[in-house]
Design an enzyme around this catalytic site. Structure first.
Site, PDB file in Angstrom:
ATOM      1  N   HIS A 359      12.614  42.676  76.234  1.00  0.00           N
ATOM      2  CA  HIS A 359      13.072  43.238  74.968  1.00  0.00           C
ATOM      3  C   HIS A 359      14.593  43.258  74.914  1.00  0.00           C
ATOM      4  O   HIS A 359      15.279  43.115  75.924  1.00  0.00           O
ATOM      5  CB  HIS A 359      12.438  44.596  74.688  1.00  0.00           C
ATOM      6  N   ASP A 369      18.735  48.772  80.827  1.00  0.00           N
ATOM      7  CA  ASP A 369      17.505  48.724  80.039  1.00  0.00           C
ATOM      8  C   ASP A 369      17.824  48.434  78.587  1.00  0.00           C
ATOM      9  O   ASP A 369      18.208  49.342  77.845  1.00  0.00           O
ATOM     10  CB  ASP A 369      16.783  50.072  80.166  1.00  0.00           C
ATOM     11  N   GLU A 406      11.190  47.544  71.252  1.00  0.00           N
ATOM     12  CA  GLU A 406      10.309  47.937  72.367  1.00  0.00           C
ATOM     13  C   GLU A 406      10.397  49.429  72.591  1.00  0.00           C
ATOM     14  O   GLU A 406       9.408  50.097  72.887  1.00  0.00           O
ATOM     15  CB  GLU A 406      10.714  47.182  73.645  1.00  0.00           C
ATOM     16  N   GLU A 407      11.622  49.937  72.463  1.00  0.00           N
ATOM     17  CA  GLU A 407      11.833  51.350  72.803  1.00  0.00           C
ATOM     18  C   GLU A 407      11.035  52.280  71.892  1.00  0.00           C
ATOM     19  O   GLU A 407      10.621  53.350  72.302  1.00  0.00           O
ATOM     20  CB  GLU A 407      13.328  51.695  72.735  1.00  0.00           C
ATOM     21  N   ASP A 434      11.685  43.855  81.947  1.00  0.00           N
ATOM     22  CA  ASP A 434      12.265  44.850  81.044  1.00  0.00           C
ATOM     23  C   ASP A 434      13.607  45.238  81.629  1.00  0.00           C
ATOM     24  O   ASP A 434      14.620  44.596  81.366  1.00  0.00           O
ATOM     25  CB  ASP A 434      11.283  46.021  80.925  1.00  0.00           C
ATOM     26  N   HIS A 531      18.255  55.563  79.418  1.00  0.00           N
ATOM     27  CA  HIS A 531      18.174  55.975  78.012  1.00  0.00           C
ATOM     28  C   HIS A 531      19.276  56.939  77.571  1.00  0.00           C
ATOM     29  O   HIS A 531      19.106  57.668  76.593  1.00  0.00           O
ATOM     30  CB  HIS A 531      16.794  56.569  77.695  1.00  0.00           C
TER      31      HIS A 531
HETATM   32 ZN   LIG Z   1      13.230  48.828  78.405  1.00  0.00          ZN
END
Ligand SMILES: [Zn+2]
Length: 716
Positions: A359, A369, A406-407, A434, A531
Site C-alpha cells: 500500500h 509504514d 489500506e490504513e 506492507d 502510525h
Molecule cells: Zn501499513
C-alpha cells in the site's frame, strides 16, 4: 494437453541428491536445483541479472520523495505519490493504469477528551500536540489530527474502566471481578490484538466509548530510548488507526463483496453506512502523556500484575475516580482513491497472474509504514525494467499494485479484488509487503503451501551482514516479534518459522476472500513510532536503515518471489506441508473440544478427508519434484490442479456471521483481528461452546478437504 512427464527413477534420485548436496554445501547464494524447475541453470542466470539491479541509493531516493509530505488516502498529496509510482512503473516498461474507486472514508472534524476527578477538577484536556525537540517534519499543517477512523461520532460522558489490552480474556476477567461496562468508557492499551477488535468487544459489552493509548511498556521508554534519542515512542506520540471490524469484512463498508467503482450508483451501496463493519461507539487514540492523568486517578481494585504497564504508579481498574468527556465528530464521505496497477504480460501463460502489492497511503508521512515497502517495490520493478530491456519476458503475467486506503481498512486492495474476483481464480500467487523495513530482522507469513518457497527465496539473497537473508533470519528469530507475522522461534523440524496469515494487510482479500495463495514479508526492528507523525524520513535514517541497504534487500527478496513464481515450470506449492498442518489443526481442535466437554463431536470425517489430502499431496509432490525439462505447456494440467486445490478450500457460504471470509482453513480471529485463527469455523464454534455449529462446521471442513483431495488427485 499432456501432464508433465516424470523423469525415470534414476534421474529422479539424481535430482534429489543434487538438491541435498546444494543444501548442505551452501556457501554461495546461487542454488542449482530449485523446486518448481526442471532445469534451473538458465533461470539462475536470470535471477543473477535481476538481483544485480536493485539499488540502495535509488531506493533511498524513492523513500525521500514518497515521504516528503503527509499523504493520507484521497488527498492531493496521495495523488502525487500515485503519479510518482505510475511514472516509475512506466519507465520500467510496465503497462500502467491508475485505477480510481469511490469509497466511504472518515475524516476527523473534532476529537476531544477531557477528564475530571471525583470532585470535578479537570485532570486533562486533550489532546496534547505530538511534539519532540528537533524533529523537522512534525509541524506541517497537513498532519491529520490523531483519530481512529471509522469511530462513531457523538458526545459522551462516563466513568472509566481500565481494560488492559482489551482482549476477550481481559473483558472476561473484568466480568469475573464484577466490574460492569454498561455506560462506561473503557481505557485500553495498544497491543496484543487489532484495535478494531478492542472496540468491537467493548461495544458488545455495553461500553459507550473507548480510549486506546500507547503504554511505554509496549513501545515506549520501557523498551529503550525514545525518539529523538532512539527508536521508541515519545510521550506525545499517538498511534492513529482504523477501528473498522476487519474480522467481518475488509474494504469499503458500503460495498461488501462488490467493487466501489466510479460508475457504481449510490443506490447500489448499503444505505446505512454504520452497519456491517463499522462500530457505533466512539473511539479515540491517546498518547501516554494524555492517558497518564486518567490512569493515575482511577480508583477501585488494583490492576492484576500483568495488567500493570510502564507508567510509574500503581494501575487501578476503576470505575470510581475519573469521569471522561469524549467528543468525536468524523465526516463520512465518499472519496476518490487511486490504486496504481502495472503489468508485464507473460510470454507463455499470460492468463496466469503473479501479483505483488504494497500500500502507498500513510496516516502521516509513513516512512516505515508503508513507504519503505513502496521504495523496495519500486527497486524490484526497476530490476524487471532492466530485464525487459535485455529482452526477457516472464512466462506468466506479473502485476505490481500500489494500493490506496489500506490504513482505513484494506480498501484499495479489497475493491480491486472484488472487481476481479472471477479472474483471480487464475492468479497463482499474491505477494504482499506492507512495512518493508523498520530494522534488520526479516520475517514472513504465508499460506503453508508457500512457506518453504519463501525460505528458499531467502537463501538466494544476500543480506547486508554478508550472510544470506535466510541465515540472518535464523539468527534473528529469537528476537522481537513482528506486529503481524508472529515471528515465533522455529517449531520442531522447522529451520525457520514462517507465520500464518491473519489479517491487517492487503493479502486478506486475496487469500481469505478469493483463495489466492499468499505471502507477506517484512524486515523489522525496534519501531515505536508506528502510525504517528514521527514515522518519517528523519526517524527512518536515524533508526532503521541509514544507508537503505535493507530497502535493497527487501527489493531483492520481493522481486525474487515474483520472478521465481512467474517463471516456474511447475507451481512450487508444497501440499505435503499444507496437509500436515491441516491434520495438526484438526487434532488440536479435537483436544480442545474434549477439554470443553464437547466430546461427542465426530472429527472422523474431517480427519479422514485430511488423510486423503495428505496422500494426494504425496503423490503430486513426487510429480512436482520429477518435472522434466519440458516446455511449460506440458505442465498445464498439473499446474491447474495445483492452483485449484487452494480454491477448493473456500466455502461458498463463508464463515458463520461473516460470509465474506470464505477460507475454511484461515481467517483473522473474530476476537483477535491480526492473528490467524486456523480452521476458524470449527475452532470458533468450540470456543463458543456451540456443539451444533461445531458439528456443522466440521462437515463444511470435511467437504472442503474432500474437494481439495479430489482436485489434487486429478493431476495424477
Ligand atoms: Zn501499513
Amino acid at each position: 494437453m499432456t501432464v508433465c512427464k516424470p523423469l525415470g527413477p534414476f534421474s529422479f534420485l539424481a535430482l534429489v541428491s543434487l538438491a541435498l548436496t546444494t543444501a548442505s554445501l551452501r556457501a554461495q547464494s546461487v542454488p542449482q536445483a530449485v523446486f518448481g524447475y526442471g532445469d534451473f541453470s538458465k533461470q539462475a542466470r536470470i535471477e543473477e541479472r535481476f538481483l544485480a539491479v536493485p539499488d540502495a541509493r535509488l531506493a533511498g531516493k524513492h523513500l525521500k520523495i514518497l515521504t516528503a509530505e503527509p499523504h493520507l488516502a484521497a488527498t492531493p498529496e496521495d495523488r502525487k505519490t500515485a503519479d510518482y509510482v505510475a511514472r516509475k512503473f512506466r519507465a520500467a516498461g510496465l503497462e500502467t493504469e491508475i485505477v480510481p474507486y469511490r469509497v466511504l472514508l472518515s475524516r476527523p472534524q473534532v476529537v476531544k477528551v477531557e477528564a475530571f476527578n471525583a470532585s470535578g477538577q479537570l485532570l486533562m484536556s486533550g489532546r496534547t500536540k505530538e511534539h519532540v525537540d528537533g524533529d523537522p517534519y512534525q509541524d506541517d499543517p497537513r498532519v491529520v489530527m490523531p483519530y481512529n477512523s471509522s469511530s462513531g461520532s457523538g458526545d459522551v460522558t462516563g466513568e472509566v474502566v481500565y481494560g488492559n489490552y482489551c482482549r476477550l480474556e481481559d473483558f472476561n476477567q473484568l466480568e469475573a471481578l464484577h466490574i460492569g461496562l454498561k455506560g462506561k468508557i473503557v481505557l485500553c492499551r495498544y497491543g496484543a490484538n487489532f484495535r478494531g477488535i478492542k472496540v468491537y468487544i467493548a461495544e458488545l459489552r455495553g461500553a459507550i466509548g473507548v480510549l486506546i493509548y500507547s503504554d511505554p511498556l509496549d513501545d515506549g521508554y520501557s523498551k529503550g530510548e525514545a525518539y529523538p534519542l532512539g527508536p521508541w515512542r515519545p510521550a506525545t506520540a499517538v498511534q492513529r488507526g482504523s477501528v473498522q471490524n476487519l474480522s467481518r469484512y475488509s474494504g469499503d463498508p458500503e460495498t461488501p463483496g462488490f467493487a466501489s467503482t466510479l460508475d457504481l450508483p449510490d443506490s447500489a451501496r448499503i444505505p446505512n453506512e454504520k452497519t456491517g463493519n463499522q462500530p457505533r461507539i466512539i473511539s479515540i487514540p491517546l498518547s501516554y502523556r494524555d492517558a497518564a492523568p486518567i490512569l493515575q486517578n482511577l480508583k477501585g481494585p488494583a490492576a492484576p500484575q500483568d495488567w500493570q504497564g510502564g507508567l510509574h504508579f500503581r494501575y487501578h481498574l476503576g470505575p470510581e475516580g475519573v469521569q471522561v468527556h469524549l467528543v468525536s465528530l468524523e465526516d463520512n464521505q465518499r472519496r476518490i482513491i487511486w490504486d496504481v496497477i502495472g503489468r508485464i504480460k507473460g510470454a507463455q501463460v499470460p492468463d496466469e497472474w503473479v501479483i505483488c502489492g504494497n500500500h502507498r497511503d500513510a496516516w502521516v508521512y509513513g516512512a516505515v509504514d508503508p513507504s519503505s515497502g513502496t521504495a523496495a517495490m519500486l527497486e524490484a520493478v526497476h530490476g524487471f525494467g532492466v530485464l525487459l530491456k535485455q529482452g526477457w519476458r516472464p512466462k506468466r503475467t506479473m502485476i505490481f499494485a500500489s494500493w490506496d486506503a489500506e490504513e482505513e481498512g484494506l480498501v484499495g486492495s479489497t475493491e480491486w479484488v472484488e472487481q476481479h474476483a472471477k479472474t483471480l481464480e487464475r492468479a497463482v500467487a499474491y505477494f504482499n509487503m506492507d512495512v518493508g523495513v523498520s530494522g534488520p530482522d526479516f520475517s514472513a507469513a504465508a499460506v503453508p503451501s508457500l512457506k518453504q518457497f519463501v525460505r528458499e527465496v531467502t537463501r538466494s539473497v544476500e543480506s547486508p551482514t554478508g550472510y544470506t537473508v535466510f541465515q540472518q533470519w535464523r539468527i534473528s528469530q529469537a528476537g522481537e516479534n513482528d506486529r503481524r507475522t508472529a515471528n515465533a522461534p522455529p517449531g520442531p523440524g522447522e529451520e525457520v518459522h514462517v507465520g500464518d496469515l491473519g489479517s491487517g494487510s492487503d493479502f486478506t482479500p486475496f487469500f481469505q476472500h478469493v483463495g489466492v495463495p499468499s505471502t507477506d514479508i517484512g524486515s523489522g526492528g525496534p519501531y515505536g513510532v508506528y502510525h504517528s507523525v514521527f514515522d518519517n524520513f528523519a526517524w527512518y535514517t536515524q533508526n532503521a536503515d541509514p544507508h537503505f541497504v535493507y530497502l535493497q534487500e527487501m527489493a531483492r527478496v520481493f522481486g525474487l518471489e515474483a520472478l521465481r513464481m512467474a517463471d516456474s515450470d511447475v507451481l512450487p506449492y508444497d501440499y505435503v506441508a499444507y496437509a500436515r498442518e491441516i491434520s495438526a489443526y484438526i487434532e488440536a481442535a479435537k483436544r480442545k473440544a474434549e477439554s470443553a466437554n464437547l466430546d461427542a463431536l465426530d472429527f472422523g470425517p474431517a480427519e479422514h478427508a485430511a488423510a486423503k489430502l495428505a496422500a494426494a499431496a504425496e503423490g503430486v509432490h513426487g510429480m512436482q519434484m520429477a518435472v522434466k525439462m519440458t516446455p511449460l505447456g506440458d505442465c498445464a494440467r498439473l499446474n491447474l490442479a495445483l492452483r485449484q486445490t487452494e480454491s477448493a478450500l473456500m466455502s461458498d457460504s463463508g464463515l458463520p456471521n461473516r460470509p465474506w471470509y470464505r477460507h475454511t482453513i484461515f481467517a483473522p480471529g473474530e476476537f483477535t483481528g491480526y492473528a490467524a485463527v486456523v480452521i476458524p469455523g470449527v475452532n470458533e464454534a468450540i470456543d463458543a461452546r456451540d456443539r451444533s455449529r461445531a458439528a456443522q462446521q466440521l462437515a463444511v471442513l470435511a467437504q472442503a478437504l474432500e474437494r481439495a483431495a479430489r482436485i489434487l488427485n486429478q493431476a495424477r
